[in-house]
Design a protein around this motif. Structure first.
Motif, short mmCIF file in Angstrom:
data_model
loop_
_atom_site.label_atom_id
_atom_site.label_comp_id
_atom_site.label_asym_id
_atom_site.label_seq_id
_atom_site.Cartn_x
_atom_site.Cartn_y
_atom_site.Cartn_z
N LEU A 281 -57.60 54.37 -13.79
CA LEU A 281 -56.67 55.19 -12.73
C LEU A 281 -57.20 55.15 -11.19
O LEU A 281 -58.20 55.58 -11.01
CB LEU A 281 -56.24 56.44 -13.25
N LEU A 282 -56.38 54.75 -10.43
CA LEU A 282 -56.33 54.98 -8.86
C LEU A 282 -55.66 56.30 -8.54
O LEU A 282 -54.50 56.07 -8.76
CB LEU A 282 -56.18 53.62 -8.05
N LEU A 283 -56.17 57.28 -8.14
CA LEU A 283 -55.54 58.37 -7.99
C LEU A 283 -55.59 58.84 -6.24
O LEU A 283 -56.53 58.84 -5.74
CB LEU A 283 -56.12 59.73 -8.58
N GLU A 284 -54.34 58.74 -5.88
CA GLU A 284 -54.48 59.13 -4.37
C GLU A 284 -54.10 60.77 -4.17
O GLU A 284 -53.35 61.14 -4.55
CB GLU A 284 -53.02 58.47 -3.80
N ILE A 285 -55.08 61.08 -3.19
CA ILE A 285 -55.01 62.43 -2.80
C ILE A 285 -54.53 62.85 -1.39
O ILE A 285 -55.52 62.51 -0.44
CB ILE A 285 -56.27 63.26 -3.11
N PRO A 286 -53.18 62.90 -1.03
CA PRO A 286 -53.09 62.83 0.70
C PRO A 286 -53.45 64.28 0.99
O PRO A 286 -53.27 65.36 0.41
CB PRO A 286 -51.51 62.83 0.42
N ILE A 287 -54.21 64.35 2.10
CA ILE A 287 -54.58 65.61 2.90
C ILE A 287 -53.48 65.95 3.84
O ILE A 287 -53.03 65.12 4.65
CB ILE A 287 -55.82 65.66 3.40
N ASP A 288 -52.81 67.16 3.82
CA ASP A 288 -52.02 67.78 4.90
C ASP A 288 -52.05 69.34 4.97
O ASP A 288 -51.96 69.79 3.90
CB ASP A 288 -50.40 67.40 4.40
N GLY A 289 -52.30 69.70 6.12
CA GLY A 289 -52.57 71.24 6.29
C GLY A 289 -51.62 71.94 5.76
O GLY A 289 -51.70 73.01 5.28
N ASN A 290 -50.25 71.51 5.62
CA ASN A 290 -49.04 72.37 5.15
C ASN A 290 -48.97 71.92 3.69
O ASN A 290 -47.82 72.36 3.35
CB ASN A 290 -48.00 72.16 6.13
N GLY A 291 -49.40 70.82 3.25
CA GLY A 291 -49.07 70.43 2.20
C GLY A 291 -49.76 70.98 0.78
O GLY A 291 -50.59 72.11 0.57
N LYS A 292 -49.77 70.25 -0.55
CA LYS A 292 -50.26 70.44 -1.71
C LYS A 292 -52.12 70.38 -1.55
O LYS A 292 -52.53 71.33 -2.03
CB LYS A 292 -50.06 69.38 -2.71
N VAL A 293 -52.26 69.60 -0.80
CA VAL A 293 -53.93 69.59 -0.50
C VAL A 293 -54.22 69.67 0.92
O VAL A 293 -54.09 68.89 1.85
CB VAL A 293 -54.48 68.37 -0.88
N SER A 294 -54.74 71.06 1.20
CA SER A 294 -54.77 71.38 2.76
C SER A 294 -55.83 70.84 3.36
O SER A 294 -55.86 70.62 4.60
CB SER A 294 -54.61 72.80 2.93
#
Length: 498
Positions: A281-294
């Motif tokens: 599995l290739l798992l993408e983790i997007p970072i966003d200060g206002n999102g799911k992953v801050s």
């Protein structure tokens, strides 16, 4: 006790419900959400009780049956239905234990998951379990046990293939429709990639919503296995097949509450990967200060847990941490996103460069994971397959095999007819695009239920604009939704220009 059956001609979508007239219920000291053991000859069921206040709804001496209960009992209007009070499921005490802040063991979690799958819990009980996991959190042992229970509670694809690839993003970024580009790229390289996707939970479109604009995303398990061998993969809605069936019931509770408990998210993702037989599995983790992953710390935390749980359930998890601070692609909404991905696959100049680049990077990483290319050379293979048209040919093959058209053109996908434009209020550089604001505008316009509605971005972060330049166009299916979306854009446009 026996009462006469009345067909209520109402469906719950899962849970079994019966209704008694209030006078009958009071006489028997029954309350809403009590459980009744109901029988029609040899057919039996346990149903949740609701109360009718009037004779018109359910007359005295009758028992109203919802469609799910009628089906199980094979009952019809006028049948004599016997019933008595039933005990609450064993799982209810374990839900209460979690609410009190205690850790649940594998047996207790498996009991809860089974009762979710077989619709034995009331809406209140299921919501209590979901919120308890959100507020109390889950230990590694609980996440592992829940992952296994969710995976083993449903059907499994039996693929005698290795490796079996999969890709997933934890979400939070509008657009970002990389999956329908990556899947045919990976399959075009000769790898197997059986991909199940979700519908939108809190976003303007899920991958399944976007693909449904083009093809059928509801297929039986037997056909999925055949497609995996014959075509190299598929792209379908996971909720339509009994793979990790507890997941969609939990999501249905999370959606209106706008919550996404970490442990449940991890268990949900990995259980579905186990169900399709994924080995990598290739798992993408997007970072966003206002999102799911801050921030990076949270991303690293998730990466470590996914890798740990994945290793224990036989899924080799690799992660890619990305910039999630602005939408990916131009279209936000099912039809608009479908156009974007087709333009990318056909190497059309209208294809968003950020969507193309991200898809190539992720597909390239998957080639390296699978041993299809040497380290550092996966991107070049992905680029070759895209530029040569092989990826698009595989995409069309998949779409056709799932019941879609032989030729897939972006221009043939209709958009909603009412539009309004949002223009730059001043000159300067775009320094920020707020994901939540853009998603809210797209949803206000009717996405995802109105497939042709949403937002089309004409400018992205770091673009230099002049006052009056077109930033985005809003599409809506009716004037009321258009007005609501346009008003939302005036309150918070989502763009910051300096």
């Amino acid at each position: 006790m026996r009462l006469i059956a009345k067909d209520m001609d109402i469906s719950t979508g899962g849970i079994q419900i019966v209704i008694l007239n209030k006078q009958d219920a009071d006489r028997m000291d029954l309350r809403p959400n009590d459980r009744l053991f109901v029988e029609n000859g040899r057919k039996k069921a346990i149903a949740i009780l609701d109360i009718a206040e009037t004779e018109k709804a359910v007359p005295l001496g009758h028992i109203g049956l919802f469609e799910e209960t009628l089906k199980v009992l094979r009952a019809k209007n006028g049948d004599s239905i016997e019933f008595h009070v039933a005990r609450k499921p064993e799982s209810v005490q374990y839900i209460r234990k979690k609410l009190d802040g205690h850790e649940l063991d594998p047996y207790e979690l498996n009991t809860i998951i089974k009762d979710i799958v077989f619709n034995k819990l009331t809406d209140v009980e299921l919501t209590s379990f979901v919120t308890a996991n959100y507020t109390r959190g889950q230990s590694i042992r609980e996440i592992l046990a829940m992952t296994k229970s969710m995976a083993y509670s449903g059907l499994h694809l039996k693929l005698k293939k290795h490796p079996v690839m999969d890709v997933h993003s934890i979400g939070g970024v509008p657009g970002n429709r990389t999956t329908p580009i990556i899947v045919p790229l990976v399959a075009a390289a000769g790898l197997t990639i059986p991909k199940t996707s979700s519908r939108a939970i809190t976003s303007p479109a899920g991958t399944a919503d976007t693909l449904e604009v083009i093809t059928n995303v509801v297929l039986p398990r037997e056909k999925l296995e055949r497609l995996a061998y014959q075509v190299g993969g598929f792209m379908v809605w996971g909720g339509a097949i009994a793979l990790a069936p507890a997941d969609d019931k939990i999501i249905a509770v999370e959606h209106p509450l706008n919550i996404d408990a970490e442990g449940q998210m991890i268990a949900s993702i990995l259980a579905k990967k186990m169900s399709v037989g994924a080995t990598h599995l290739l798992l993408e983790i997007p970072i966003d200060g206002n999102g799911k992953v801050s921030d990076d710390k949270k991303a690293l935390h998730l990466k470590n847990i996914f890798t740990l749980i994945g290793a224990r359930v036989g899924v080799d998890v690799h992660t890619i941490i990305t910039d999630g601070t602005q939408p990916i692609g131009n279209g936000i909404g099912p039809a608009l996103e479908a156009r974007d991905l087709i333009w990318v696959l056909t190497n059309d100049r209208r294809g968003p460069t950020d969507l193309r680049e991200k898809s190539l990077i992720m597909a390239g990483k998957m080639f390296e994971i699978a041993g299809k290319s040497k380290p550092g050379e996966g991107y070049m293979l992905a680029q070759k397959l895209l530029d040569s048209g092989e990826a698009y040919a595989k995409f069309v093959e998949m779409i056709k095999a799932q019941g879609g058209p032989r030729i897939v053109r972006a221009e043939s996908i209709p958009l909603s007819k009412y539009t309004c434009e949002y223009r730059a209020p001043k000159s300067g550089r775009i320094v920020e695009i707020n994901n939540k604001a853009i998603a809210h505008i797209a949803k206000s316009a009717g996405a995802p239920s109105d497939r042709g509605s949403g937002v089309y971005l004409h400018k992205h972060r770091n673009d230099v604009v002049s006052a009056g330049d077109l930033l985005y166009t809003i599409y809506a299916n009716n004037k009321d939704e258009l007005r609501l979306a346009c008003e939302s854009s005036k309150v918070h446009s989502g763009y910051v220009i300096k």
